[in-house]
Design a protein around this motif. Structure first.
Motif, mmCIF file in Angstrom:
data_model
loop_
_atom_site.group_PDB
_atom_site.id
_atom_site.type_symbol
_atom_site.label_atom_id
_atom_site.label_comp_id
_atom_site.label_asym_id
_atom_site.label_seq_id
_atom_site.Cartn_x
_atom_site.Cartn_y
_atom_site.Cartn_z
ATOM 1 N N ALA A 167 0.954 -1.258 0.039
ATOM 2 C CA ALA A 167 -0.018 0.086 -0.075
ATOM 3 C C ALA A 167 0.937 1.257 -0.096
ATOM 4 O O ALA A 167 0.511 2.523 -0.746
ATOM 5 N N ALA A 168 1.891 1.129 0.883
ATOM 6 C CA ALA A 168 2.877 2.474 0.692
ATOM 7 C C ALA A 168 3.497 2.605 -0.771
ATOM 8 O O ALA A 168 3.798 3.877 -1.163
ATOM 9 N N MET A 169 3.680 1.656 -1.401
ATOM 10 C CA MET A 169 4.192 1.587 -2.680
ATOM 11 C C MET A 169 3.149 2.419 -3.650
ATOM 12 O O MET A 169 3.431 3.256 -4.439
ATOM 13 N N PHE A 170 2.059 1.877 -3.426
ATOM 14 C CA PHE A 170 0.933 2.315 -4.294
ATOM 15 C C PHE A 170 0.560 3.736 -3.931
ATOM 16 O O PHE A 170 0.290 4.651 -4.862
ATOM 17 N N ARG A 171 0.598 4.008 -2.700
ATOM 18 C CA ARG A 171 0.305 5.587 -2.353
ATOM 19 C C ARG A 171 1.518 6.398 -2.819
ATOM 20 O O ARG A 171 1.308 7.328 -3.425
ATOM 21 N N SER A 172 2.686 5.794 -2.915
ATOM 22 C CA SER A 172 3.766 6.565 -3.455
ATOM 23 C C SER A 172 3.535 6.805 -5.035
ATOM 24 O O SER A 172 3.934 8.104 -5.465
ATOM 25 N N MET A 173 3.021 5.829 -5.727
ATOM 26 C CA MET A 173 2.563 6.276 -7.102
ATOM 27 C C MET A 173 1.561 7.224 -7.509
ATOM 28 O O MET A 173 1.816 8.195 -8.398
ATOM 29 N N LEU A 174 0.626 7.225 -6.437
ATOM 30 C CA LEU A 174 -0.380 8.275 -6.632
ATOM 31 C C LEU A 174 0.015 9.377 -6.161
ATOM 32 O O LEU A 174 -0.438 10.487 -6.794
ATOM 33 N N ALA A 175 0.966 9.430 -5.468
ATOM 34 C CA ALA A 175 1.454 11.065 -5.193
ATOM 35 C C ALA A 175 2.500 11.529 -6.132
ATOM 36 O O ALA A 175 3.093 12.714 -5.996
ATOM 37 N N PHE A 176 3.070 10.511 -7.032
ATOM 38 C CA PHE A 176 4.403 10.993 -7.955
ATOM 39 C C PHE A 176 4.138 12.134 -8.411
ATOM 40 O O PHE A 176 5.108 12.869 -8.359
ATOM 41 N N PRO A 177 3.046 12.420 -9.186
ATOM 42 C CA PRO A 177 3.051 13.864 -9.833
ATOM 43 C C PRO A 177 3.024 15.149 -8.774
ATOM 44 O O PRO A 177 3.979 16.081 -9.171
ATOM 45 N N ARG A 178 2.588 15.053 -7.708
ATOM 46 C CA ARG A 178 3.019 15.910 -6.682
ATOM 47 C C ARG A 178 4.364 16.082 -6.006
ATOM 48 O O ARG A 178 5.080 17.140 -5.902
ATOM 49 N N LEU A 179 4.902 15.041 -6.027
ATOM 50 C CA LEU A 179 6.338 14.931 -5.626
ATOM 51 C C LEU A 179 7.375 15.532 -6.508
ATOM 52 O O LEU A 179 8.179 16.368 -6.259
ATOM 53 N N ARG A 180 7.084 15.299 -7.991
ATOM 54 C CA ARG A 180 7.614 15.905 -9.090
ATOM 55 C C ARG A 180 7.479 17.274 -8.938
ATOM 56 O O ARG A 180 8.437 18.202 -9.266
ATOM 57 N N ASP A 181 6.324 17.842 -8.766
ATOM 58 C CA ASP A 181 6.012 19.339 -8.730
ATOM 59 C C ASP A 181 6.680 20.080 -7.544
ATOM 60 O O ASP A 181 7.148 21.274 -7.611
ATOM 61 N N ALA A 182 6.874 19.186 -6.532
ATOM 62 C CA ALA A 182 7.497 19.734 -5.410
ATOM 63 C C ALA A 182 9.039 19.632 -5.178
ATOM 64 O O ALA A 182 9.755 20.176 -4.400
ATOM 65 N N GLY A 183 9.827 19.343 -6.270
ATOM 66 C CA GLY A 183 11.023 19.109 -6.866
ATOM 67 C C GLY A 183 11.713 17.855 -6.141
ATOM 68 O O GLY A 183 13.044 17.937 -6.230
ATOM 69 N N TYR A 184 10.947 17.005 -5.760
ATOM 70 C CA TYR A 184 11.445 15.810 -5.114
ATOM 71 C C TYR A 184 12.235 15.040 -6.411
ATOM 72 O O TYR A 184 13.120 14.097 -6.152
ATOM 73 N N ILE A 185 11.508 14.837 -7.470
ATOM 74 C CA ILE A 185 12.035 14.017 -8.716
ATOM 75 C C ILE A 185 12.347 15.175 -9.705
ATOM 76 O O ILE A 185 11.456 15.940 -9.849
ATOM 77 N N PRO A 186 13.325 14.870 -10.575
ATOM 78 C CA PRO A 186 14.376 13.850 -10.318
ATOM 79 C C PRO A 186 15.024 14.181 -9.007
ATOM 80 O O PRO A 186 15.035 15.116 -8.397
ATOM 81 N N VAL A 187 15.545 12.934 -8.261
ATOM 82 C CA VAL A 187 16.070 12.847 -7.147
ATOM 83 C C VAL A 187 17.425 13.587 -7.288
ATOM 84 O O VAL A 187 18.242 13.242 -7.979
ATOM 85 N N LYS A 188 17.751 14.577 -6.067
ATOM 86 C CA LYS A 188 19.018 15.399 -6.212
ATOM 87 C C LYS A 188 19.825 14.741 -4.867
ATOM 88 O O LYS A 188 19.412 14.663 -3.868
ATOM 89 N N ASP A 189 21.167 14.590 -5.296
ATOM 90 C CA ASP A 189 22.035 13.996 -4.171
ATOM 91 C C ASP A 189 21.731 14.869 -2.921
ATOM 92 O O ASP A 189 21.924 14.165 -1.837
ATOM 93 N N GLU A 190 21.850 16.204 -2.797
ATOM 94 C CA GLU A 190 21.737 16.820 -1.855
ATOM 95 C C GLU A 190 20.658 16.725 -0.971
ATOM 96 O O GLU A 190 20.434 16.948 0.259
ATOM 97 N N ARG A 191 19.462 15.975 -1.360
ATOM 98 C CA ARG A 191 18.366 15.908 -0.676
ATOM 99 C C ARG A 191 18.216 14.480 -0.300
ATOM 100 O O ARG A 191 17.068 13.979 0.073
ATOM 101 N N LEU A 192 19.050 13.269 -0.459
ATOM 102 C CA LEU A 192 18.612 12.067 -0.466
ATOM 103 C C LEU A 192 18.143 11.522 0.858
ATOM 104 O O LEU A 192 17.340 10.542 1.063
ATOM 105 N N ASP A 193 18.722 12.308 1.927
ATOM 106 C CA ASP A 193 18.266 11.969 3.444
ATOM 107 C C ASP A 193 17.117 12.662 3.934
ATOM 108 O O ASP A 193 16.966 12.576 5.398
#
Length: 458
Positions: free
Chosen positions: A145-171
């Motif tokens: 369920a956590a994975m599926f929830r992550s997929m549903l949230a993916f567009p928001r994560l991209r808009d928030a700058g999490y995607i693509p992943v940047k090395d300085e934000r890994l942790d």
């Protein structure tokens, strides 16, 4: 014999299922099919010719091939390591054959008639095709369920700058998806980021536009919050029917590989909780250097081990050839270890000799370790495995991370820690408690009954 469920018109009902042709997806779909059949529904398995299931193993189910034509080149399943390209190619190649096969079933329909279709959640084209034919369609998510929830949230994560992943934000923690960090988000290192985002967007869009429901192979005892969040986000009902392998009335062999059962007798000769079981699943593969570090780490750990080294598990060796152990390690394997090309994993994990599971953290393996009460060493390779590893180590507290770099000294130290150290003992107790919760959940679950009733109402 199960009675045939009937609709309001007195006609018997059938469910058509369409699994993705990879073992980690095929097994839960066939388990679901068996559970529905046990509750009186007839089931037809519409399947690809590629990695086709063996009908002889499931005499209670009907099987219909789609006769797809797969593309040549690196996008062909099994021909390369670009999983996203393979999934995109499969969706493109199978949409028309699936629609035609399903239409043929509907055209020649006679009792039992089709109540609905269940397709793997990665078949975004099949979701649209079934809906276009006027058939209610549900998606089976074979991940968490956590994975599926992550997929549903993916567009928001991209808009928030999490995607693509940047090395300085890994942790950095992802506030919407705690306990996930940026480094734990869905990734496929061998695939283009835009292609991955495009695939996830298609899956999410098809779910929202076409699905009459989502079926998840999970349960409240481990993912209650995630299930609540999913239900809040979707307009269709969500059914948590897992763990499917525990719900099935009798174990069945859904494996595309032939297991070496001699490993069970080998385990019989070992004391309780003394053996480390190592398997990176049916798809994941590692570089030759990583394989060598794994081997020497196991050799120097002093821990007895059972290691699954299947053909295709090491890059560059070939999908038909079994990788060779590094020179000089044969003596260690003969005295303390056993290497097999495939193992009957559920039976291995249930064996009292197993003390821990070194795993790629695929969802089926994650569920099987939880249900067996076995702590894990986490070595996620791609896709949902980073999500699962984070939950194993930081949400449920039954795992240790091996880290992004596999190095023999760390392997040996971590193996000893989980097998004989105090932290390993604490994880083992938490795993035992989680197993008890799982057993209680399985004993009281009515999720499959609720799902079957919903299917008959469509």
């Amino acid at each position: 014999m199960a009675r045939q469920e009937q609709g309001s018109d007195g006609v018997c009902r059938r469910v058509v299922v369409f699994p993705l042709p990879f073992e980690g997806h095929m097994s839960p779909m066939l388990q679901l099919a068996e559970l529905l059949h046990a509750r009186g529904l007839a089931v037809t398995v519409l399947h690809t010719d590629f990695n086709a299931p063996d009908p002889a193993r499931h005499p209670e189910l009907a099987f219909v091939p789609s006769h797809e034509t797969l593309p040549d080149g690196d996008a062909t399943p099994g021909a390369g390591t670009d999983i996203v390209a393979q999934l995109l190619a499969l969706n493109g190649a199978c949409e028309r054959p699936f629609r035609e096969a399903l239409a043929s079933l509907l055209l020649g329909q006679r009792p039992p008639d089709v109540a609905c279709v269940v397709v793997d959640g990665q078949w975004y084209t099949a979701l649209g095709a079934a809906s276009g034919l006027g058939v209610p369609v549900l998606a089976l998510r074979t991940d968490s369920a956590a994975m599926f929830r992550s997929m549903l949230a993916f567009p928001r994560l991209r808009d928030a700058g999490y995607i693509p992943v940047k090395d300085e934000r890994l942790d950095e923690l992802v506030a919407e998806l705690e306990p996930l960090r940026v480094r734990d988000l869905i990734r496929v290192d061998s695939s283009d980021t835009d292609a991955l985002c495009g695939f996830i967007a298609r899956v999410a869009a098809a779910m929202r536009a076409s699905a009459s429901g989502v079926v998840l192979n999970t349960f409240d005892a481990i993912e209650a919050l995630e299930l609540t969040k999913i239900q809040e986000e979707l307009s269709c009902p969500a059914f948590a029917v897992g763990p499917l392998h525990m719900m099935c009335p009798a174990p069945a062999d859904h494996s595309l590989h032939r297991p070496d059962r001699s490993c069970l007798a080998w385990l019989d000769a070992h004391p309780p909780r003394s053996v480390l079981y190592v398997s990176l699943g049916s798809v994941a593969s590692v570089d030759p250097g990583v394989f060598e570090e794994m081997a020497w780490g196991l050799a120097s750990s002093g821990v007895p081990f059972l290691w699954v080294v299947r053909p295709g598990s090491v890059h560059g060796v070939g999908t038909e050839a079994t990788p060779r152990m590094p020179d000089g390690i044969d003596e260690e394997v003969r005295t303390r270890g056993k290497v097999v090309t495939w193992a009957p994993q559920r039976e291995v994990l249930a064996h009292e000799a197993i003390g821990a599971f070194w795993t790629h953290c695929g969802w089926n393996s994650t569920l099987e370790s939880i249900c067996a009460g076995v702590p894990v060493l986490a070595q996620p390779c791609f896709a949902d495995q980073t999500v699962n590893a984070r939950y194993l180590t930081h949400q449920w507290g039954i795992g240790l991370e091996l880290g992004d770099v596999i190095e023999r000294a760390r392997v040996a130290k971590t193996a000893r820690m989980v097998m004989t150290g105090k932290e390993g003992g604490r994880m083992r107790e938490r795993a035992r408690q989680l197993k008890l919760q799982t057993n209680q959940c399985v004993a009281s679950s009515l999720a499959i009954e609720s799902l079957a009733r919903y299917m008959l109402s469509l």
